[in-house]
Design a protein around this motif. Structure first.
Motif, PDB file in Angstrom:
ATOM      1  N   GLU A  77     -19.532   9.910  11.162  1.00  0.00           N
ATOM      2  CA  GLU A  77     -19.501   9.200   9.923  1.00  0.00           C
ATOM      3  C   GLU A  77     -18.301   9.300   9.025  1.00  0.00           C
ATOM      4  OE1 GLU A  77     -22.759   9.948   6.246  1.00  0.00           O
ATOM      5  OE2 GLU A  77     -23.572   9.278   8.196  1.00  0.00           O
ATOM      6  N   ASN A  78     -17.797  10.522   9.004  1.00  0.00           N
ATOM      7  CA  ASN A  78     -16.647  10.634   8.089  1.00  0.00           C
ATOM      8  C   ASN A  78     -15.381   9.913   8.867  1.00  0.00           C
ATOM      9  OD1 ASN A  78     -17.702  12.298   6.415  1.00  0.00           O
ATOM     10  ND2 ASN A  78     -17.242  14.195   7.589  1.00  0.00           N
ATOM     11  N   LEU A  79     -15.163  10.043  10.185  1.00  0.00           N
ATOM     12  CA  LEU A  79     -14.187   9.080  10.829  1.00  0.00           C
ATOM     13  C   LEU A  79     -14.298   7.571  10.450  1.00  0.00           C
ATOM     14  CD1 LEU A  79     -13.815  11.146  14.014  1.00  0.00           C
ATOM     15  CD2 LEU A  79     -12.065  11.045  12.211  1.00  0.00           C
ATOM     16  N   GLU A  80     -15.527   7.258  10.533  1.00  0.00           N
ATOM     17  CA  GLU A  80     -15.712   5.666  10.356  1.00  0.00           C
ATOM     18  C   GLU A  80     -15.373   5.449   8.996  1.00  0.00           C
ATOM     19  OE1 GLU A  80     -19.193   2.492  10.571  1.00  0.00           O
ATOM     20  OE2 GLU A  80     -19.611   4.453  11.071  1.00  0.00           O
ATOM     21  N   ALA A  81     -15.780   6.181   7.888  1.00  0.00           N
ATOM     22  CA  ALA A  81     -15.210   6.046   6.583  1.00  0.00           C
ATOM     23  C   ALA A  81     -13.830   6.070   6.374  1.00  0.00           C
ATOM     24  CB  ALA A  81     -15.987   7.037   5.472  1.00  0.00           C
ATOM     25  N   VAL A  82     -13.176   6.871   7.065  1.00  0.00           N
ATOM     26  CA  VAL A  82     -11.792   7.099   6.936  1.00  0.00           C
ATOM     27  C   VAL A  82     -10.950   5.830   7.544  1.00  0.00           C
ATOM     28  CG1 VAL A  82      -9.726   8.369   7.828  1.00  0.00           C
ATOM     29  CG2 VAL A  82     -11.477   9.718   6.835  1.00  0.00           C
ATOM     30  N   SER A  83     -11.702   5.448   8.569  1.00  0.00           N
ATOM     31  CA  SER A  83     -10.877   4.228   9.277  1.00  0.00           C
ATOM     32  C   SER A  83     -11.319   2.970   8.345  1.00  0.00           C
ATOM     33  CB  SER A  83     -11.506   3.707  10.578  1.00  0.00           C
ATOM     34  OG  SER A  83     -12.997   3.458  10.437  1.00  0.00           O
ATOM     35  N   GLY A  85      -7.881  -0.430   4.695  1.00  0.00           N
ATOM     36  CA  GLY A  85      -7.791  -1.275   3.539  1.00  0.00           C
ATOM     37  C   GLY A  85      -6.306  -0.881   2.923  1.00  0.00           C
ATOM     38  N   ILE A  86      -5.760   0.406   3.450  1.00  0.00           N
ATOM     39  CA  ILE A  86      -4.591   0.607   2.909  1.00  0.00           C
ATOM     40  C   ILE A  86      -3.494  -0.074   3.609  1.00  0.00           C
ATOM     41  CG2 ILE A  86      -2.874   2.669   2.705  1.00  0.00           C
ATOM     42  CD1 ILE A  86      -5.050   4.603   2.469  1.00  0.00           C
ATOM     43  N   VAL A  87      -3.526  -0.130   4.924  1.00  0.00           N
ATOM     44  CA  VAL A  87      -2.630  -1.055   5.722  1.00  0.00           C
ATOM     45  C   VAL A  87      -2.666  -2.438   5.186  1.00  0.00           C
ATOM     46  CG1 VAL A  87      -2.180  -1.719   7.703  1.00  0.00           C
ATOM     47  CG2 VAL A  87      -2.863   0.518   7.845  1.00  0.00           C
ATOM     48  N   SER A  88      -3.572  -3.085   5.111  1.00  0.00           N
ATOM     49  CA  SER A  88      -4.045  -4.335   4.628  1.00  0.00           C
ATOM     50  C   SER A  88      -3.129  -4.512   3.141  1.00  0.00           C
ATOM     51  CB  SER A  88      -5.284  -4.824   4.447  1.00  0.00           C
ATOM     52  OG  SER A  88      -5.993  -4.906   5.682  1.00  0.00           O
ATOM     53  N   ALA A  89      -3.367  -3.578   2.179  1.00  0.00           N
ATOM     54  CA  ALA A  89      -2.702  -3.569   0.877  1.00  0.00           C
ATOM     55  C   ALA A  89      -1.098  -3.509   1.156  1.00  0.00           C
ATOM     56  CB  ALA A  89      -3.083  -2.551   0.277  1.00  0.00           C
ATOM     57  N   LEU A  90      -0.430  -2.696   2.124  1.00  0.00           N
ATOM     58  CA  LEU A  90       0.776  -2.401   2.184  1.00  0.00           C
ATOM     59  C   LEU A  90       1.408  -3.764   2.820  1.00  0.00           C
ATOM     60  CD1 LEU A  90       1.088   1.097   3.932  1.00  0.00           C
ATOM     61  CD2 LEU A  90       1.672   0.314   1.683  1.00  0.00           C
ATOM     62  N   ILE A  91       0.695  -4.242   3.753  1.00  0.00           N
ATOM     63  CA  ILE A  91       1.261  -5.665   4.395  1.00  0.00           C
ATOM     64  C   ILE A  91       0.977  -6.708   3.227  1.00  0.00           C
ATOM     65  CG2 ILE A  91       0.684  -7.667   5.859  1.00  0.00           C
ATOM     66  CD1 ILE A  91      -0.572  -5.413   7.689  1.00  0.00           C
ATOM     67  N   GLY A  92       0.350  -6.696   2.363  1.00  0.00           N
ATOM     68  CA  GLY A  92       0.209  -7.578   1.495  1.00  0.00           C
ATOM     69  C   GLY A  92       1.548  -7.502   0.358  1.00  0.00           C
ATOM     70  N   VAL A  93       1.748  -6.049  -0.043  1.00  0.00           N
ATOM     71  CA  VAL A  93       2.907  -5.892  -0.766  1.00  0.00           C
ATOM     72  C   VAL A  93       4.376  -6.109   0.075  1.00  0.00           C
ATOM     73  CG1 VAL A  93       4.086  -3.926  -1.934  1.00  0.00           C
ATOM     74  CG2 VAL A  93       1.772  -3.995  -1.831  1.00  0.00           C
ATOM     75  N   VAL A  94       4.313  -5.717   1.111  1.00  0.00           N
ATOM     76  CA  VAL A  94       5.440  -6.045   1.864  1.00  0.00           C
ATOM     77  C   VAL A  94       6.074  -7.900   1.781  1.00  0.00           C
ATOM     78  CG1 VAL A  94       6.906  -6.280   4.099  1.00  0.00           C
ATOM     79  CG2 VAL A  94       5.565  -4.033   3.197  1.00  0.00           C
ATOM     80  N   PHE A  95       4.692  -8.429   2.167  1.00  0.00           N
ATOM     81  CA  PHE A  95       4.899  -9.794   2.154  1.00  0.00           C
ATOM     82  C   PHE A  95       5.417 -10.370   0.590  1.00  0.00           C
ATOM     83  CE2 PHE A  95       2.859 -14.067   1.407  1.00  0.00           C
ATOM     84  CZ  PHE A  95       3.586 -14.786   2.530  1.00  0.00           C
ATOM     85  N   LEU A  96       4.885  -9.879  -0.452  1.00  0.00           N
ATOM     86  CA  LEU A  96       5.006 -10.205  -1.698  1.00  0.00           C
ATOM     87  C   LEU A  96       6.560  -9.766  -1.874  1.00  0.00           C
ATOM     88  CD1 LEU A  96       1.795  -9.328  -3.856  1.00  0.00           C
ATOM     89  CD2 LEU A  96       2.794 -11.639  -3.179  1.00  0.00           C
ATOM     90  N   MET A  97       7.175  -8.630  -1.402  1.00  0.00           N
ATOM     91  CA  MET A  97       8.528  -8.419  -1.603  1.00  0.00           C
ATOM     92  C   MET A  97       9.413  -9.255  -0.973  1.00  0.00           C
ATOM     93  SD  MET A  97       8.294  -4.151  -1.613  1.00  0.00           S
ATOM     94  CE  MET A  97       9.913  -3.985  -1.733  1.00  0.00           C
TER      95      MET A  97
END
Length: 317
Positions: free
Chosen positions: A250-256, A261-273
């Motif tokens: 259950e914890n691993l699923e939550a962490v995944s 979400g973090i990876v998606s946010a980073l991709i979005g930030v890189v794209f905007l940069m």
């Protein structure tokens, strides 16, 4: 006031006083014979068991069994049973307790069985743990608390008692705390009855699940069913798979999900940069596309005018 009970003097029932009243008496009898070993009070509409309710004159009685079901008892005051030092069985089931003193059961060193089924209103449920923590209940062998809407086991530590049977059927237990499970592992003699409780079959039930699978201390284990989640409703807890209650999964699923979400946010930030750093080139590129589109539209417009005007068409020929 004289005692209004039926004295049964048959040899086989000697010592029993039955005060099952049809007249809705409101008091505990004040003249209980000293030879009484079993006292039955039922239907007397007793609202409060006051201090020394059965020995108001300080006289010790030899009562060993005291049955008080269906008396409408609403409150038990401190030392209500003082003077009943030989009491072995106490039944307070099917009353309407709103208040119970932490010292309600003081002075009962020989008590072996305590029945409190369907006895507590919500206001008294919170007081129950203090009432059961008294040192004089250490010799208790059987405790019944069925039908009281309990959300947790009202015993501070199971291993400080000498319980053989603990009945918690038909309450509101959603899980059993790890501390209680540890106590159950240490107290191999105890039998716990837990059916008809709305258990939530999730990660919080992990310790209880493995205890249920590996122990024979729960005689009604087959009737302990999941209430939630919806996908597991009605399934016996002992029939679940380990991964159904595995906290790690259950914890691993939550962490995944968090990592995604973090990876998606980073991709979005890189794209905007990238867009920001190349804003001039992008602007130039957009201008070129716009000019190309404009030139193309002018060509289409010119050809359209030629096709629509016969004079221009003849000149073109």
């Amino acid at each position: 006031m004289g005692i209004t009970c039926s004295f049964l003097s048959l040899f086989t029932l000697w010592g029993t006083v039955n005060c099952s009243s049809a007249d809705e008496e409101t008091d505990v009898p004040t003249e209980i014979p000293t030879w009484t070993s079993t006292l039955i009070l039922k239907g007397r509409n007793i609202s409060t068991l006051s201090t020394r309710a059965f020995t108001p004159n300080g006289t010790k009685l030899e009562i060993m069994t005291l049955l008080l079901p269906n008396n409408g008892i609403q409150a038990i005051e401190p030392y209500a049973f003082r003077g009943l030092t030989r009491l072995h069985v106490l039944d307070l089931s099917h009353n309407q307790l709103e208040s119970i003193s932490p010292r309600a059961f003081h002075g009962l060193p020989e008590l072996r069985s305590l029945y409190l089924n369907s006895s507590f209103l919500p206001s008294a449920t919170a007081q129950l743990q203090n009432a059961l923590s008294t040192q004089t209940l250490r010799n208790l062998h059987r405790l019944e608390l069925a039908g009281n809407d309990l959300k947790s086991i009202p015993l501070e530590k199971l291993d400080i008692y000498h319980l053989h049977d603990l009945v918690l059927v038909n309450n509101s237990l959603e899980k059993i705390e790890r501390e209680n499970i540890s106590s159950l592992y240490r107290q191999k003699r105890i039998r716990v009855y837990l059916s008809l409780n709305p258990f939530r079959c999730n990660c919080d039930l992990e310790a209880f699940y493995y205890w249920l699978k590996n122990s024979s201390q729960c005689p009604d284990a087959a009737r302990i069913l999941c209430s939630e989640p919806e996908s597991k409703r009605g399934i016996p807890v002992e029939k679940l798979r380990g991964e159904d209650v595995d906290c790690m999964n259950e914890n691993l699923e939550a962490v995944s999900y968090v990592l995604l979400g973090i990876v998606s946010a980073l991709i979005g930030v890189v794209f905007l940069m990238v867009l920001y750093l190349n804003r001039r080139g992008i602007k130039r590129w957009l201008n070129n596309i716009r000019e190309a589109c404009r030139d193309q539209m002018e060509v289409y417009h010119y050809r359209y005018e030629q096709d629509s005007d016969p004079r221009l068409a003849s000149v073109a020929v």
